[in-house]
Design an enzyme around this catalytic site. Sequence first.
Site, PDB file in Angstrom:
ATOM      1  N   GLU A 107     -56.062  27.211  10.974  1.00  0.00           N
ATOM      2  CA  GLU A 107     -55.417  28.400  11.536  1.00  0.00           C
ATOM      3  C   GLU A 107     -56.394  29.566  11.618  1.00  0.00           C
ATOM      4  OE1 GLU A 107     -51.004  29.445  11.055  1.00  0.00           O
ATOM      5  OE2 GLU A 107     -51.510  28.414   9.186  1.00  0.00           O
TER       6      GLU A 107
ATOM      7  N   HIS B 122     -54.901  33.684   0.393  1.00  0.00           N
ATOM      8  CA  HIS B 122     -54.180  34.952   0.536  1.00  0.00           C
ATOM      9  C   HIS B 122     -53.771  35.433  -0.846  1.00  0.00           C
ATOM     10  CE1 HIS B 122     -53.911  34.468   4.877  1.00  0.00           C
ATOM     11  NE2 HIS B 122     -53.344  33.290   4.721  1.00  0.00           N
TER      12      HIS B 122
ATOM     13  N   HIS C  77     -58.742  24.660   6.466  1.00  0.00           N
ATOM     14  CA  HIS C  77     -57.557  24.794   7.314  1.00  0.00           C
ATOM     15  C   HIS C  77     -58.004  25.404   8.630  1.00  0.00           C
ATOM     16  CE1 HIS C  77     -53.547  25.410   8.611  1.00  0.00           C
ATOM     17  NE2 HIS C  77     -53.298  26.575   8.048  1.00  0.00           N
TER      18      HIS C  77
ATOM     19  N   HIS D 257     -46.747  35.092  10.397  1.00  0.00           N
ATOM     20  CA  HIS D 257     -45.962  33.864  10.426  1.00  0.00           C
ATOM     21  C   HIS D 257     -44.473  34.162  10.606  1.00  0.00           C
ATOM     22  CE1 HIS D 257     -49.516  31.735   8.738  1.00  0.00           C
ATOM     23  NE2 HIS D 257     -49.012  30.730   9.412  1.00  0.00           N
TER      24      HIS D 257
ATOM     25  N   ASP E 297     -56.407  32.642  10.820  1.00  0.00           N
ATOM     26  CA  ASP E 297     -56.661  33.538   9.692  1.00  0.00           C
ATOM     27  C   ASP E 297     -57.624  32.903   8.690  1.00  0.00           C
ATOM     28  OD1 ASP E 297     -54.318  31.860   9.453  1.00  0.00           O
ATOM     29  OD2 ASP E 297     -53.949  32.739   7.495  1.00  0.00           O
TER      30      ASP E 297
ATOM     31  N   ASP F  13     -53.903  27.743   1.754  1.00  0.00           N
ATOM     32  CA  ASP F  13     -52.610  28.426   1.859  1.00  0.00           C
ATOM     33  C   ASP F  13     -51.685  28.147   0.678  1.00  0.00           C
ATOM     34  OD1 ASP F  13     -52.544  30.119   4.073  1.00  0.00           O
ATOM     35  OD2 ASP F  13     -52.300  28.464   5.474  1.00  0.00           O
TER      36      ASP F  13
ATOM     37  N   HIS G  40     -50.031  23.948   4.160  1.00  0.00           N
ATOM     38  CA  HIS G  40     -48.757  23.774   4.844  1.00  0.00           C
ATOM     39  C   HIS G  40     -48.883  23.251   6.276  1.00  0.00           C
ATOM     40  CE1 HIS G  40     -48.538  27.721   7.312  1.00  0.00           C
ATOM     41  NE2 HIS G  40     -49.748  27.645   6.846  1.00  0.00           N
TER      42      HIS G  40
ATOM     43  N   TYR H 115     -43.503  34.059  -0.126  1.00  0.00           N
ATOM     44  CA  TYR H 115     -44.492  33.225   0.562  1.00  0.00           C
ATOM     45  C   TYR H 115     -44.030  31.764   0.576  1.00  0.00           C
ATOM     46  CZ  TYR H 115     -49.300  31.562   1.569  1.00  0.00           C
ATOM     47  OH  TYR H 115     -50.411  30.968   2.111  1.00  0.00           O
TER      48      TYR H 115
END
Length: 410
Positions: free
Chosen positions: A87, A235, A85, A26, A89, A172, A153, A200
Amino acid sequence: MIANAKKIADGVYWVGALDWDTREFHGYTLHGSTYNCYLVFGDDKTALIDNVYPGFFPELWARIEDAFAQEGKDEIKIDVMIQNHIEMDHSGSLPDIVEKFPDIEIYCTQIAIPGLKNHWPSLVNKEMNPIKTGDTLDLGGKSFTFINAPMLHWPDSNFTLYNEEGILFSNDAFGQHICSGERYDYELDPKAVENVAKKYFANLITLSSPLVVSKVKEMADAGYLDKVKMIAPCHGVIWTKPQTIIDLYAKWATADCEDKITVIYDTMHHSTQKLAHEIAEGIISEGVKVKMCFLKEDDESDVVTEVLDSKAIALGVPTMMNNPYPNVGKIIYYFNCLSFANAGKKKKAAVFSSKGWGGGAINRLTSDLENAGFDVLEDDALDVHYVPDEKALEQAYELGKKLAKAIKED
């Protein structure tokens, strides 16, 4: 590949991937990360919550196999995929999961559906079930409540609460980029975990600070927070004392800062550097904490982490062809992206520069910082010709003192 699942509750397993080698994510620097996902066994159905980055499916699958073995199940069958989510990852192995289990039921927010199908064309005809806050899902003896969390986010973000054990799968939110063999917060140094969680937040969540406050209140009012005994993000480590990170998010989101000023600077021939050092001396003389960030060496993601819990900044670079030294552009763009003004009241700022000609950097720096949401002390800008003499250094010292006094009086 051989990899083990980690049992975190009765019938609940961490089955994520360890990315030891990533150093950028990111747009900011880190030293590895984890792609956490979780397998939940109900009496009737088994659910996988999120998945892993492309290329990490073999590790995910090895842990899934181990989780089924630990449960004493011969047949591997996943009935439900909860995609919190979109994204990559978090969704990078979704096509692999669907290929293995074509009839799997996919649950995600309404806005996530077109996003997932755009990311993964092989899923364009796959039916997906939209979820909204308050919706529930029963696996048989284990049930989930879904809590949409837009902009925490991304617009499609969602939390999943496992009701019986009080585990909030927060995706996230509340995460940290840590890669380690430890899965729980208490297994690592608390201050180290707080620091990476702060970085983060600074780089990913700052823009959404008002939404952090409102979402926590919404969850408290609905009684969801009373149920939460553990927060399992996508994460980093799992929070076994969830109030720790909830309180930290409340602090960062409301700009509850200590008396601290971050001095950010670059230099060509050491003139602006000398001013920065003297400004720091003035700040220190007032008993205010100072953090120095040298743009030639320090990464922007570390700079904004320091700014997050600072009440003010001092930003200085040389003047180059009547404009600010170009190297400052990246941090200015970063400030615009994050909008620290969203985290509560505006942070104060002072600007300084060394010039050889007519100047111009000061006005541009002032305008850029104001546009990024800072309250700039315009009348106190310091613009020095060439190498600062003793008078200029004294002015820099006084600028530091004045900025420090301003945050103490505010």
